[in-house]
Design a protein around this motif. Structure first.
Motif, mmCIF file in Angstrom:
data_model
loop_
_atom_site.group_PDB
_atom_site.id
_atom_site.type_symbol
_atom_site.label_atom_id
_atom_site.label_comp_id
_atom_site.label_asym_id
_atom_site.label_seq_id
_atom_site.Cartn_x
_atom_site.Cartn_y
_atom_site.Cartn_z
ATOM 1 N N LEU A 147 0.833 -1.201 0.000
ATOM 2 C CA LEU A 147 0.000 0.000 0.000
ATOM 3 C C LEU A 147 0.867 1.251 0.000
ATOM 4 C CD1 LEU A 147 -2.847 1.229 0.108
ATOM 5 C CD2 LEU A 147 -2.674 1.147 2.612
ATOM 6 N N LEU A 148 1.915 1.252 0.800
ATOM 7 C CA LEU A 148 2.801 2.412 0.842
ATOM 8 C C LEU A 148 3.512 2.619 -0.496
ATOM 9 C CD1 LEU A 148 4.273 2.061 4.443
ATOM 10 C CD2 LEU A 148 2.490 3.639 3.650
ATOM 11 N N LEU A 149 3.897 1.525 -1.152
ATOM 12 C CA LEU A 149 4.515 1.628 -2.477
ATOM 13 C C LEU A 149 3.511 2.186 -3.479
ATOM 14 C CD1 LEU A 149 6.846 1.142 -4.457
ATOM 15 C CD2 LEU A 149 6.011 -1.225 -4.696
ATOM 16 N N HIS A 150 2.289 1.697 -3.432
ATOM 17 C CA HIS A 150 1.244 2.181 -4.346
ATOM 18 C C HIS A 150 1.000 3.677 -4.131
ATOM 19 C CE1 HIS A 150 -2.218 2.040 -6.939
ATOM 20 N NE2 HIS A 150 -3.055 2.316 -5.965
ATOM 21 N N MET A 151 0.948 4.108 -2.872
ATOM 22 C CA MET A 151 0.757 5.532 -2.583
ATOM 23 C C MET A 151 1.956 6.347 -3.054
ATOM 24 S SD MET A 151 -1.269 5.858 1.008
ATOM 25 C CE MET A 151 -0.973 4.374 1.924
ATOM 26 N N GLU A 152 3.149 5.799 -2.906
ATOM 27 C CA GLU A 152 4.358 6.479 -3.389
ATOM 28 C C GLU A 152 4.283 6.674 -4.901
ATOM 29 O OE1 GLU A 152 8.828 4.917 -3.984
ATOM 30 O OE2 GLU A 152 8.157 4.893 -1.890
ATOM 31 N N TYR B 164 -7.091 12.826 -2.843
ATOM 32 C CA TYR B 164 -6.319 11.583 -2.849
ATOM 33 C C TYR B 164 -5.241 11.615 -1.764
ATOM 34 C CZ TYR B 164 -8.583 10.881 -7.353
ATOM 35 O OH TYR B 164 -9.517 10.719 -8.338
ATOM 36 N N LEU B 165 -4.571 12.744 -1.627
ATOM 37 C CA LEU B 165 -3.526 12.874 -0.610
ATOM 38 C C LEU B 165 -4.102 12.763 0.798
ATOM 39 C CD1 LEU B 165 -1.471 15.747 -2.278
ATOM 40 C CD2 LEU B 165 -0.820 13.328 -2.105
ATOM 41 N N GLY B 166 -5.260 13.373 1.018
ATOM 42 C CA GLY B 166 -5.916 13.277 2.318
ATOM 43 C C GLY B 166 -6.319 11.849 2.640
ATOM 44 N N GLU B 167 -6.812 11.154 1.640
ATOM 45 C CA GLU B 167 -7.165 9.748 1.853
ATOM 46 C C GLU B 167 -5.930 8.906 2.140
ATOM 47 O OE1 GLU B 167 -11.340 9.323 -0.602
ATOM 48 O OE2 GLU B 167 -9.478 8.809 -1.645
ATOM 49 N N HIS B 168 -4.837 9.206 1.480
ATOM 50 C CA HIS B 168 -3.600 8.474 1.755
ATOM 51 C C HIS B 168 -3.218 8.631 3.226
ATOM 52 C CE1 HIS B 168 -1.981 8.422 -2.669
ATOM 53 N NE2 HIS B 168 -3.095 7.719 -2.517
ATOM 54 N N CYS C 64 -10.498 2.117 1.449
ATOM 55 C CA CYS C 64 -9.681 1.632 0.327
ATOM 56 C C CYS C 64 -10.517 1.480 -0.939
ATOM 57 C CB CYS C 64 -9.026 0.291 0.666
ATOM 58 S SG CYS C 64 -7.605 0.362 1.735
ATOM 59 N N GLU C 65 -11.668 0.856 -0.796
ATOM 60 C CA GLU C 65 -12.527 0.611 -1.957
ATOM 61 C C GLU C 65 -12.999 1.914 -2.597
ATOM 62 O OE1 GLU C 65 -15.521 -1.838 -0.187
ATOM 63 O OE2 GLU C 65 -14.245 -3.628 -0.198
ATOM 64 N N HIS C 66 -13.410 2.887 -1.785
ATOM 65 C CA HIS C 66 -13.869 4.164 -2.334
ATOM 66 C C HIS C 66 -12.714 4.926 -2.989
ATOM 67 C CE1 HIS C 66 -17.398 3.777 0.586
ATOM 68 N NE2 HIS C 66 -17.825 3.513 -0.617
ATOM 69 N N HIS C 67 -11.557 4.854 -2.376
ATOM 70 C CA HIS C 67 -10.373 5.498 -2.943
ATOM 71 C C HIS C 67 -10.047 4.881 -4.308
ATOM 72 C CE1 HIS C 67 -6.532 7.626 -2.842
ATOM 73 N NE2 HIS C 67 -5.946 6.493 -3.196
#
Length: 174
Positions: free
Chosen positions: A51-56, A80-84, A128-131
């Motif tokens: 998940l952290l790699l995907h956000m990166e 997107y950043l706030g959801e991260h 996660c699903e909504h994001h």
């Protein structure tokens, strides 16, 4: 015709990563049901790394392209950043709850702690699903529109290479 006109929806292929992430989280929850605390912890750590790699990838390679679209009304980059950030906080809390499970005294306390964790993880999974839905419905198509073919291919190649390296490095030996 410009290099950007009528782009093939290339970024949509990133939805496969979402499928793989869901499978990783499911393995964690299966281990929880088996009361395999070390296995659940290991699977959650593997999920967290992915998940952290995907956000990166999103924060470093994808979201910067959004600026070309001008003002994005519905789901700007800050959403997107706030959801991260929220996902990071929720995942840290789930990890803390998981670490407390082996310390539960008695079956009833263990059951309640496990149920509390699973309930909490439902909230996490929904976010996660909504994001992911927002990415698939809005972000990926927008990025296809504002990027060139070369940019799309370059970013996707970088993502694919690091994602595959992550999968190869963390693949369970079963």
């Amino acid at each position: 015709m410009s290099e950007q006109a009528n782009p093939t929806p290339e970024f949509a292929m990133l939805a496969e990563i979402h499928v793989q992430m869901a499978e990783l989280f499911l393995r964690h929850q299966e281990a929880l049901l088996d009361r395999d605390w070390p296995g659940a912890s290991s699977a959650l750590a593997r999920f967290r790394e992915g998940l952290l790699l995907h956000m990166e990838h999103e924060e470093g390679l994808l979201l910067p392209l959004m600026a070309r679209a001008g003002k994005v009304e519905r789901w700007p980059a800050r959403v997107y950043l706030g959801e991260h950030e929220k996902l990071r906080r929720l995942l840290a809390r789930a990890t803390t709850q998981l670490e407390a499970l082996p310390q539960a005294t008695g079956r009833r306390d263990e059951n309640r702690a496990l149920l509390a964790l699973l309930d909490f993880e439902t909230t996490f999974k929904h976010l996660c699903e909504h994001h992911e839905q927002r990415e698939e419905m809005a972000l990926f198509p927008l990025l296809d529109q504002v990027s060139t073919i070369a940019e799309r291919r370059d970013r996707l190649a970088q993502i694919e290479a690091t994602w595959q390296a992550y999968l190869d490095r963390t693949s369970p030996t079963q």
